[in-house]
Design a protein around this motif. Structure first.
Motif, PDB file in Angstrom:
ATOM      1  N   LEU A 154       0.854  -1.184   0.000  1.00 11.40           N
ATOM      2  CA  LEU A 154       0.000   0.000   0.000  1.00 11.40           C
ATOM      3  C   LEU A 154       0.891   1.235   0.000  1.00 11.40           C
ATOM      4  CD1 LEU A 154      -3.098   0.919   0.390  1.00 11.40           C
ATOM      5  CD2 LEU A 154      -2.361   1.450   2.725  1.00 11.40           C
ATOM      6  N   VAL A 155       0.801   2.056  -1.030  1.00 12.37           N
ATOM      7  CA  VAL A 155       1.499   3.339  -1.044  1.00 12.37           C
ATOM      8  C   VAL A 155       0.526   4.384  -0.506  1.00 12.37           C
ATOM      9  CG1 VAL A 155       2.618   5.099  -2.454  1.00 12.37           C
ATOM     10  CG2 VAL A 155       2.988   2.676  -2.955  1.00 12.37           C
ATOM     11  N   ASP A 156       0.907   4.998   0.609  1.00 12.80           N
ATOM     12  CA  ASP A 156       0.042   5.939   1.315  1.00 12.80           C
ATOM     13  C   ASP A 156       0.590   7.352   1.163  1.00 12.80           C
ATOM     14  OD1 ASP A 156      -1.903   6.983   3.107  1.00 12.80           O
ATOM     15  OD2 ASP A 156      -0.456   6.858   4.752  1.00 12.80           O
ATOM     16  N   PHE A 157      -0.103   8.192   0.398  1.00 12.89           N
ATOM     17  CA  PHE A 157       0.264   9.607   0.252  1.00 12.89           C
ATOM     18  C   PHE A 157      -0.365  10.374   1.404  1.00 12.89           C
ATOM     19  CE2 PHE A 157       0.570   7.800  -3.983  1.00 12.89           C
ATOM     20  CZ  PHE A 157       1.755   8.329  -4.472  1.00 12.89           C
ATOM     21  N   TRP A 158       0.445  11.073   2.204  1.00 10.14           N
ATOM     22  CA  TRP A 158      -0.038  11.727   3.409  1.00 10.14           C
ATOM     23  C   TRP A 158       0.844  12.942   3.709  1.00 10.14           C
ATOM     24  CZ3 TRP A 158       2.577  12.188   8.241  1.00 10.14           C
ATOM     25  CH2 TRP A 158       3.875  11.682   8.224  1.00 10.14           C
ATOM     26  N   ALA A 159       0.558  13.648   4.807  1.00  8.36           N
ATOM     27  CA  ALA A 159       1.412  14.743   5.284  1.00  8.36           C
ATOM     28  C   ALA A 159       1.104  14.999   6.753  1.00  8.36           C
ATOM     29  CB  ALA A 159       1.182  16.019   4.474  1.00  8.36           C
ATOM     30  N   ARG A 180      -4.098  12.384   9.734  1.00  4.92           N
ATOM     31  CA  ARG A 180      -3.863  12.088  11.149  1.00  4.92           C
ATOM     32  C   ARG A 180      -5.033  11.295  11.735  1.00  4.92           C
ATOM     33  NH1 ARG A 180      -0.141  14.437  14.287  1.00  4.92           N
ATOM     34  NH2 ARG A 180       1.417  15.782  13.298  1.00  4.92           N
ATOM     35  N   LYS A 181      -6.237  11.642  11.328  1.00  9.27           N
ATOM     36  CA  LYS A 181      -7.417  10.942  11.835  1.00  9.27           C
ATOM     37  C   LYS A 181      -7.404   9.477  11.410  1.00  9.27           C
ATOM     38  CE  LYS A 181     -12.470  11.135  11.770  1.00  9.27           C
ATOM     39  NZ  LYS A 181     -13.663  11.862  11.259  1.00  9.27           N
ATOM     40  N   GLU A 182      -6.928   9.219  10.217  1.00 11.09           N
ATOM     41  CA  GLU A 182      -6.929   7.869   9.676  1.00 11.09           C
ATOM     42  C   GLU A 182      -5.776   7.013  10.194  1.00 11.09           C
ATOM     43  OE1 GLU A 182      -5.537   6.440   5.491  1.00 11.09           O
ATOM     44  OE2 GLU A 182      -7.604   7.136   5.318  1.00 11.09           O
ATOM     45  N   MET A 183      -4.691   7.652  10.624  1.00  8.89           N
ATOM     46  CA  MET A 183      -3.454   6.922  10.889  1.00  8.89           C
ATOM     47  C   MET A 183      -3.554   5.849  11.970  1.00  8.89           C
ATOM     48  SD  MET A 183      -0.834   6.877   9.091  1.00  8.89           S
ATOM     49  CE  MET A 183      -0.893   8.484   8.282  1.00  8.89           C
ATOM     50  N   PRO A 184      -4.255   6.069  13.094  1.00 14.34           N
ATOM     51  CA  PRO A 184      -4.330   4.987  14.097  1.00 14.34           C
ATOM     52  C   PRO A 184      -4.902   3.695  13.524  1.00 14.34           C
ATOM     53  CG  PRO A 184      -5.058   7.048  15.052  1.00 14.34           C
ATOM     54  CD  PRO A 184      -4.904   7.298  13.580  1.00 14.34           C
ATOM     55  N   GLY A 185      -5.902   3.802  12.672  1.00 15.84           N
ATOM     56  CA  GLY A 185      -6.476   2.620  12.040  1.00 15.84           C
ATOM     57  C   GLY A 185      -5.489   1.954  11.102  1.00 15.84           C
ATOM     58  N   LEU A 186      -4.699   2.764  10.391  1.00 10.89           N
ATOM     59  CA  LEU A 186      -3.714   2.206   9.461  1.00 10.89           C
ATOM     60  C   LEU A 186      -2.592   1.502  10.230  1.00 10.89           C
ATOM     61  CD1 LEU A 186      -3.096   1.919   6.476  1.00 10.89           C
ATOM     62  CD2 LEU A 186      -1.804   4.062   6.573  1.00 10.89           C
ATOM     63  N   LEU A 242       9.367  14.114  10.099  1.00 15.91           N
ATOM     64  CA  LEU A 242       9.916  13.125  11.016  1.00 15.91           C
ATOM     65  C   LEU A 242       9.132  13.091  12.326  1.00 15.91           C
ATOM     66  CD1 LEU A 242      13.771  13.666  10.535  1.00 15.91           C
ATOM     67  CD2 LEU A 242      12.221  12.155   9.302  1.00 15.91           C
ATOM     68  N   GLY A 243       8.709  14.289  12.776  1.00 13.16           N
ATOM     69  CA  GLY A 243       7.920  14.357  14.009  1.00 13.16           C
ATOM     70  C   GLY A 243       6.582  13.656  13.867  1.00 13.16           C
ATOM     71  N   GLY A 244       5.950  13.817  12.705  1.00 12.75           N
ATOM     72  CA  GLY A 244       4.666  13.168  12.459  1.00 12.75           C
ATOM     73  C   GLY A 244       4.792  11.654  12.445  1.00 12.75           C
ATOM     74  N   VAL A 245       5.861  11.153  11.823  1.00 19.73           N
ATOM     75  CA  VAL A 245       6.095   9.703  11.761  1.00 19.73           C
ATOM     76  C   VAL A 245       6.260   9.138  13.170  1.00 19.73           C
ATOM     77  CG1 VAL A 245       7.718   7.912  11.027  1.00 19.73           C
ATOM     78  CG2 VAL A 245       7.111   9.764   9.460  1.00 19.73           C
ATOM     79  N   GLU A 281       5.505   2.695  11.550  1.00 22.99           N
ATOM     80  CA  GLU A 281       6.699   1.858  11.572  1.00 22.99           C
ATOM     81  C   GLU A 281       7.119   1.360  10.186  1.00 22.99           C
ATOM     82  OE1 GLU A 281       5.914  -1.233  14.372  1.00 22.99           O
ATOM     83  OE2 GLU A 281       5.868   0.143  16.099  1.00 22.99           O
ATOM     84  N   TRP A 282       6.432   1.786   9.152  1.00 17.17           N
ATOM     85  CA  TRP A 282       6.771   1.335   7.812  1.00 17.17           C
ATOM     86  C   TRP A 282       7.708   2.326   7.114  1.00 17.17           C
ATOM     87  CZ3 TRP A 282       1.804   2.057   9.714  1.00 17.17           C
ATOM     88  CH2 TRP A 282       1.175   3.279   9.379  1.00 17.17           C
ATOM     89  N   LYS A 283       8.140   1.962   5.915  1.00 15.60           N
ATOM     90  CA  LYS A 283       9.096   2.778   5.167  1.00 15.60           C
ATOM     91  C   LYS A 283       8.469   4.119   4.791  1.00 15.60           C
ATOM     92  CE  LYS A 283      13.247   3.049   3.455  1.00 15.60           C
ATOM     93  NZ  LYS A 283      14.443   2.808   4.300  1.00 15.60           N
ATOM     94  N   GLN A 284       9.270   5.180   4.919  1.00 11.47           N
ATOM     95  CA  GLN A 284       8.795   6.524   4.592  1.00 11.47           C
ATOM     96  C   GLN A 284       9.721   7.174   3.574  1.00 11.47           C
ATOM     97  OE1 GLN A 284       6.069   8.156   5.597  1.00 11.47           O
ATOM     98  NE2 GLN A 284       5.342   6.537   6.985  1.00 11.47           N
TER      99      GLN A 284
END
Length: 378
Positions: free
Chosen positions: A270-275, A282-288, A315-318, A324-327
């Protein structure tokens, strides 16, 4: 006597033939004092362009006159400084801003009233635009009433918030349905081009393609529609069923990596385009994060592609969201080369690849993503 009558009739005909066709746009301003201010006319869809004409407001009225070789979309509005004392109302897509109007300028007697809700009339095209705007205003009335009935959103229960979001989405989807049907039914008219240009970024890829397939050269010549067509060409190359398109970006340590190092290597990716600055991301990230934990040892991987422009924020957002996946990122914001390659114009946006690097789904989130992975990974 007959000769005199014949000559008189001929003179009338000649006078009629010598009258040049033209437009006369008669306007008035209601509800606020704009006397002594200028109304400016701009080409539709061209940001920061100089006005093509102007008219002084005198006793609440103004007038534009001229000739138009071919009909063109125009915007009427006041200078920003003239609007400073006016409290603007909230507007949704397809609605005119206060004291502004979109019209088809053509050789006909036209009338416009600039107000908090402006109106235009005088030709079939302009009547059609006004009819569309009127339908959008009806939805706006419902949205306003609905918003007023909610009260304090933050104090609502989780279930109540879900109901509010469902209702809001339904109202917005009514806008999209109305816009899509209008643009498709008027794909050879400037009024259809106006609606399509306004809503193109919200309409589904399928609907956009259907409209462009019916559009004529006049429709396609409206500023901005060339960019929509170019994006559709890009999307065709990264549609479901197509093989991945490769790109190269730096990871969080500054090392360069190609997408092909991860995609097409025997895993579902899954390639996830985000910021980090994107609230929906951010709202979606806990589920991902939970999805990753569930499937990462079963042949599933995620590659995050950040549209950040500040490395520390990225980096702070990650770290904060425990991704924990590749960024990867080129820190180019909306000019991200990876995002451009995949036609991304809103985030979060995802692309799911099979083990061979073929696109199997796009824009899956939450339950929809989990359901797809459960189907693929037995």
């Amino acid at each position: 006597m007959r000769k005199f009558l014949y000559l008189a009739a001929s003179a009338v005909i000649l006078m009629g033939c010598s009258t040049k066709p033209g437009y006369q746009l008669t306007g008035k301003v209601s509800g606020a004092d704009f006397n002594g201010k200028y109304v400016y006319m701009y080409e539709f869809g061209k940001r920061d362009a100089a006005p093509v004409d102007s008219a002084l407001v005198d006793k609440g009225a103004f007038l534009f006159k001229g000739e138009q070789a071919t009909p063109e979309l125009r915007v009427l509005r006041f200078a920003p400084e003239a609007m400073e004392a006016i409290s603007p109302r909230e507007t949704g897509p397809g609605q005119n801003r206060p004291y502004s109007a979109v019209l088809v300028l053509e050789n006909a007697p036209l009338t416009v009233t600039l107000d908090t809700i402006s109106t235009i009339a005088g030709s079939p095209e302009n009547d059609a635009i006004q009819g569309f705007v009127n339908e959008m205003e009806k939805i706006q009335v419902e949205e306003t009433a609905f918003s007023s009935s909610i009260g304090n959103y933050d104090s609502l229960s989780t279930e109540a918030k879900a109901e509010v979001e469902t209702k809001a989405e339904a109202l917005f989807n009514r806008r999209l349905d109305l816009a899509g049907k209008y643009a498709e039914a008027n794909a050879t008219k400037l009024s259809g081009a106006f609606v399509f240009r306004t809503f193109s970024s919200y309409l589904s890829e399928t609907m956009q393609q259907a409209i462009i397939a019916k559009a004529d050269s006049t429709f396609k010549a409206v500023p901005g529609i060339d960019r929509v067509i170019a994006r559709l060409d890009i999307l065709a190359k990264v549609a479901v069923g197509q093989k991945f398109s490769d790109f190269e970006m730096a990871d969080m340590e500054g090392n360069m990596h190609k997408l092909s190092e991860y995609v097409g290597q025997g895993k579902y990716v899954l390639v996830d385009f985000w910021a980090s600055w994107c609230p929906p991301c951010r709202k979606e990230m806990p589920g991902l994060v939970e999805t990753y934990k569930k499937y990462s040892k079963k042949g599933f991987e995620i590659v995050g592609v950040s549209l950040d422009k500040d490395k520390d924020a990225w980096l702070g957002g990650v770290k904060e969201m425990k991704m924990e996946w590749k960024q990867l990122s080129d820190l180019k914001f909306w000019d991200s080369e990876g995002a451009a390659l995949y036609g991304v114009n809103s985030i979060p946006h995802t692309v799911l690849f099979d083990k061979e690097g073929i696109i199997v789904a796009k824009d899956l989130h939450g339950d929809a993503l989990n359901a797809k992975l459960a189907e693929l990974i037995k």
